[in-house]
Design a protein around this motif. Structure first.
Motif, short mmCIF file in Angstrom:
data_model
loop_
_atom_site.label_atom_id
_atom_site.label_comp_id
_atom_site.label_asym_id
_atom_site.label_seq_id
_atom_site.Cartn_x
_atom_site.Cartn_y
_atom_site.Cartn_z
N TYR A 245 32.53 13.48 -29.51
CA TYR A 245 33.25 13.04 -28.32
C TYR A 245 34.65 13.66 -28.27
O TYR A 245 35.11 14.10 -27.22
CB TYR A 245 33.34 11.52 -28.31
N LEU A 246 35.31 13.73 -29.43
CA LEU A 246 36.67 14.28 -29.49
C LEU A 246 36.67 15.79 -29.72
O LEU A 246 37.73 16.40 -29.73
CB LEU A 246 37.46 13.59 -30.60
N ASP A 247 35.49 16.35 -29.96
CA ASP A 247 35.34 17.78 -30.25
C ASP A 247 36.17 18.19 -31.47
O ASP A 247 36.95 19.14 -31.43
CB ASP A 247 35.73 18.62 -29.03
N ILE A 248 35.99 17.40 -32.55
CA ILE A 248 36.65 17.70 -33.82
C ILE A 248 35.61 17.60 -34.93
O ILE A 248 34.48 17.16 -34.71
CB ILE A 248 37.84 16.74 -34.11
N GLU A 249 36.00 18.00 -36.13
CA GLU A 249 35.11 17.93 -37.28
C GLU A 249 35.02 16.48 -37.78
O GLU A 249 35.96 15.70 -37.63
CB GLU A 249 35.63 18.82 -38.42
N LEU A 250 33.91 16.14 -38.41
CA LEU A 250 33.70 14.80 -38.94
C LEU A 250 34.74 14.46 -40.00
O LEU A 250 35.23 13.32 -40.05
CB LEU A 250 32.29 14.69 -39.52
N ASP A 251 35.12 15.43 -40.81
CA ASP A 251 36.16 15.18 -41.82
C ASP A 251 37.47 14.78 -41.17
O ASP A 251 38.21 13.96 -41.72
CB ASP A 251 36.38 16.42 -42.69
N GLN A 252 37.76 15.34 -40.01
CA GLN A 252 39.00 14.98 -39.31
C GLN A 252 38.96 13.54 -38.84
O GLN A 252 39.98 12.86 -38.84
CB GLN A 252 39.23 15.93 -38.12
N VAL A 253 37.79 13.06 -38.43
CA VAL A 253 37.66 11.66 -38.02
C VAL A 253 38.02 10.75 -39.20
O VAL A 253 38.81 9.80 -39.05
CB VAL A 253 36.23 11.35 -37.52
N TYR A 254 37.47 11.05 -40.38
CA TYR A 254 37.77 10.22 -41.55
C TYR A 254 39.23 10.36 -41.97
O TYR A 254 39.83 9.40 -42.46
CB TYR A 254 36.82 10.54 -42.70
#
Length: 134
Positions: A83-92
């Motif tokens: 949704y944010l068009d970022i990497e999963l690591d960035q979410v964490y």
């Protein structure tokens, strides 16, 4: 001669201890990263399975439809990353940064994000970024 030999042995022992400690720290770090990656992948897979199960229900009545529709507004970390068009690591990374203020709930070590709350958070973050640029 004896002192230089003793000093050499002490240096070799010290270097050996440094190598062992370095390997132990590296092994712990790798273990943490692997566990974290596995947890993220499992969470994404379990959410995808739940979505597929909801889609495959053949006898959906109105009540079930409304309940499932509500879950469309809830995202897993994997869906939030998309949704944010970022990497999963960035979410964490954002979750772990307590100053980020990202709205989430954690149920049995599984993070969930409300779409409306994320949109509000993005709006407030955007205004903070704009204010900091001025």
């Amino acid at each position: 001669m004896v002192n230089s030999r003793r000093n050499l042995i002490m240096i070799i022992i010290a270097l050996s201890i440094v190598v062992v400690l370095s390997n132990a720290i590296t092994a712990q770090y790798i273990s943490y990263k692997v566990e974290s990656k596995i947890r993220m992948e499992m969470e994404g897979i379990s959410h995808q399975i739940a979505q597929i199960q909801r889609q495959n229900r053949s006898n959906v009545n109105y009540v079930n439809y409304e309940r499932d529709k509500k879950w469309d507004d809830v995202m897993s970390p994997t869906e939030l990353a998309q949704y944010l068009d970022i990497e999963l690591d960035q979410v964490y990374h954002i979750i772990n940064n307590k100053g980020s203020g990202i709205p989430y709930i954690c149920i049995d070590d599984a993070y969930r994000f409300g779409k409306d709350a994320i949109n509000e958070w993005l709006t407030s973050e955007k205004s903070i970024i704009i204010n900091s640029i001025r």
